[in-house]
Design an enzyme around this catalytic site. Structure first.
Site, short mmCIF file in Angstrom:
data_model
loop_
_atom_site.label_atom_id
_atom_site.label_comp_id
_atom_site.label_asym_id
_atom_site.label_seq_id
_atom_site.Cartn_x
_atom_site.Cartn_y
_atom_site.Cartn_z
N GLU A 75 24.22 128.91 69.62
CA GLU A 75 23.52 128.67 70.87
C GLU A 75 22.79 127.35 70.79
OE1 GLU A 75 20.99 132.04 71.58
OE2 GLU A 75 22.46 133.37 70.64
N CYS A 83 17.24 121.96 71.88
CA CYS A 83 17.06 122.75 70.67
C CYS A 83 18.46 123.07 70.15
CB CYS A 83 16.29 124.03 71.00
SG CYS A 83 16.13 125.13 69.59
N CYS A 136 22.30 132.88 59.68
CA CYS A 136 21.25 132.34 58.83
C CYS A 136 21.08 133.25 57.62
CB CYS A 136 19.92 132.26 59.59
SG CYS A 136 18.59 131.47 58.63
N CYS A 170 14.50 136.31 57.70
CA CYS A 170 13.16 136.60 58.25
C CYS A 170 13.26 137.90 59.07
CB CYS A 170 12.68 135.44 59.12
SG CYS A 170 12.60 133.89 58.20
N CYS A 230 13.56 138.01 63.07
CA CYS A 230 14.40 137.01 63.75
C CYS A 230 15.81 137.54 63.99
CB CYS A 230 14.45 135.74 62.89
SG CYS A 230 15.54 134.47 63.52
N CYS A 251 16.08 132.06 69.91
CA CYS A 251 16.32 132.69 68.62
C CYS A 251 17.55 133.57 68.48
CB CYS A 251 15.10 133.53 68.24
SG CYS A 251 13.55 132.75 68.61
N1 SAH Z 1 15.23 128.28 60.00
C1 SAH Z 1 14.31 127.43 60.71
C2 SAH Z 1 14.61 127.39 62.21
C3 SAH Z 1 14.44 128.76 62.78
S1 SAH Z 1 14.03 129.08 64.43
C4 SAH Z 1 12.90 127.90 60.46
O1 SAH Z 1 12.71 128.94 59.82
O2 SAH Z 1 11.97 127.22 60.90
C5 SAH Z 1 12.55 128.31 64.85
C6 SAH Z 1 11.29 129.19 64.82
O3 SAH Z 1 11.40 130.38 65.63
C7 SAH Z 1 10.94 129.64 63.42
O4 SAH Z 1 9.59 129.42 63.20
C8 SAH Z 1 11.25 131.12 63.50
O5 SAH Z 1 10.57 131.84 62.52
C9 SAH Z 1 10.84 131.45 64.91
N2 SAH Z 1 11.34 132.74 65.41
C10 SAH Z 1 12.42 133.43 65.01
N3 SAH Z 1 12.54 134.58 65.69
C11 SAH Z 1 11.51 134.62 66.57
C12 SAH Z 1 11.09 135.56 67.57
N4 SAH Z 1 11.78 136.66 67.80
N5 SAH Z 1 9.98 135.27 68.29
C13 SAH Z 1 9.30 134.11 68.08
N6 SAH Z 1 9.66 133.19 67.17
C14 SAH Z 1 10.74 133.44 66.41
#
Ligand code: SAH
Length: 308
Positions: free
Chosen positions: A52, A65, A72, A76, A79, A295
């Site tokens: 996406e 973005c 990934c 986390c 996520c 996300c």
């Molecule tokens: N791998 C990278 C990019 C990830 S996405 C990183 O970890 O930074 C960018 C941001 O969105 C990250 O801070 C991630 O933790 C956050 N994120 C992921 N899922 C989310 C959600 N459901 N709600 C809010 N932020 C989220």
């Protein structure tokens, strides 16, 4: 854009090019538009898999973005992107194609102004392919978006942050901290167990010293998990004295996951504690909620051809 649009080339050549070559390798599977001007593309890639990417309109800014991997590996727990693990790294060409497809959504007199590598995947796990793509984006003969308008968001991989330091890049670094202590971060960001918050902060400081770019720390706020007053106090202690911006992102719920967005009262309290400790805090405005803009959510909500 197609070969037919390249009107500075002779018509015969345009036909020959179109017969022999393809300009776009990724296929737009879905294109969603939100009332706030946010647009999202779900792409089917030539090398397989779906990703996406998003266009955001904010005043005169035209930000995109983009994703760096299919899936990934960081895992986390809150996520959507990592729920099925990682399939592969995007190629340099696939990353550039995300940028160009999003640029094409703009009218002819508008240009992309900012890039955030905050889509699916861990960008610092794919620096070999990402750096040439970003070099093309920042090249005046490419998209002409200066490095200072490009942000790489990372879970925090110290050796890769040190590579950016050595390569003397001026990209903005956003580090996804999400917890002030290893005890809490180990639960939310499993790769932390092998890394630790101290090592991440030290590598980030080295990048700041070399690049002069103010650091951003991201903090996804999860109800009852990392939104307590004591978390805010510990976070303030971690960040105090650093020329950093804290970007707080109230959790964007993911279907099937047990986490919730904090109550407004908890959000204000959290902000207040950090502000009174002198931390530079910003709460991320949510954009594109109605189109699953965040996300890795669209990919999950769209059946693949084989499932349909
Ligand atoms: N791998 C990278 C990019 C990830 S996405 C990183 O970890 O930074 C960018 C941001 O969105 C990250 O801070 C991630 O933790 C956050 N994120 C992921 N899922 C989310 C959600 N459901 N709600 C809010 N932020 C989220």
């Amino acid at each position: 854009m197609s070969f037919a649009d390249m009107t500075d080339l002779p018509a015969k050549l345009r036909e020959a090019l179109a017969a022999e070559f393809t300009l776009w390798e990724s296929k737009v599977v879905r294109h969603l538009q939100a009332p706030d001007g946010t647009e999202k593309l779900l792409l089917e890639l030539p090398g397989g898999g779906r990703i996406e990417c998003v266009l955001l309109r904010d005043g005169v800014r035209r930000s995109i973005c983009i994703s760096s991997q299919v899936g990934c590996a960081m895992g986390c727990v809150f996520c959507a992107s990592g729920l099925d693990g990682v399939d592969r790294n995007l190629t340099t060409g696939e990353i550039i194609e995300e940028m160009l497809l999003l640029q094409q959504l703009l009218p002819a007199d508008e240009r992309l102004s900012h890039i955030v590598v905050m889509g699916m995947g861990e960008p610092l796990a794919n620096l070999d392919n990402l750096l040439p793509a970003l070099a093309t984006a920042s090249d005046p003969k490419g998209l002409g978006i200066s490095q200072r308008r490009i942000t790489i968001s990372t879970v925090g991989l110290p050796p890769a942050i040190d590579r950016l330091t050595r390569e003397e890049t001026s990209y903005n670094l956003a580090v996804s901290l999400h917890a002030p202590t290893d005890e809490l971060r180990d639960q939310l960001v499993p790769v932390n167990k092998a890394i630790g918050v101290d090592a991440i902060m030290e590598a980030s400081d080295r990048y700041f010293e070399a690049s002069g770019r103010r650091l951003t720390f991201e903090y996804v706020l999860l109800r009852g998990v990392n939104d307590r007053p004591e978390d805010a106090l510990e976070l303030a202690a971690r960040l105090r004295g650093r020329p950093a911006l804290l970007n707080v992102i109230p959790y964007n719920p993911v279907a099937g996951l047990p986490y919730e967005t904090p109550y407004f009262s908890a959000q204000s309290k959290f902000r207040e504690i950090l502000e009174s400790a002198g931390i530079n805090v910003q709460f991320r405005e949510r954009k594109g909620d109605s189109i699953n803009a965040a996300c890795g959510q669209l990919r999950r909500s769209t059946p693949t051809a084989t499932e349909a």
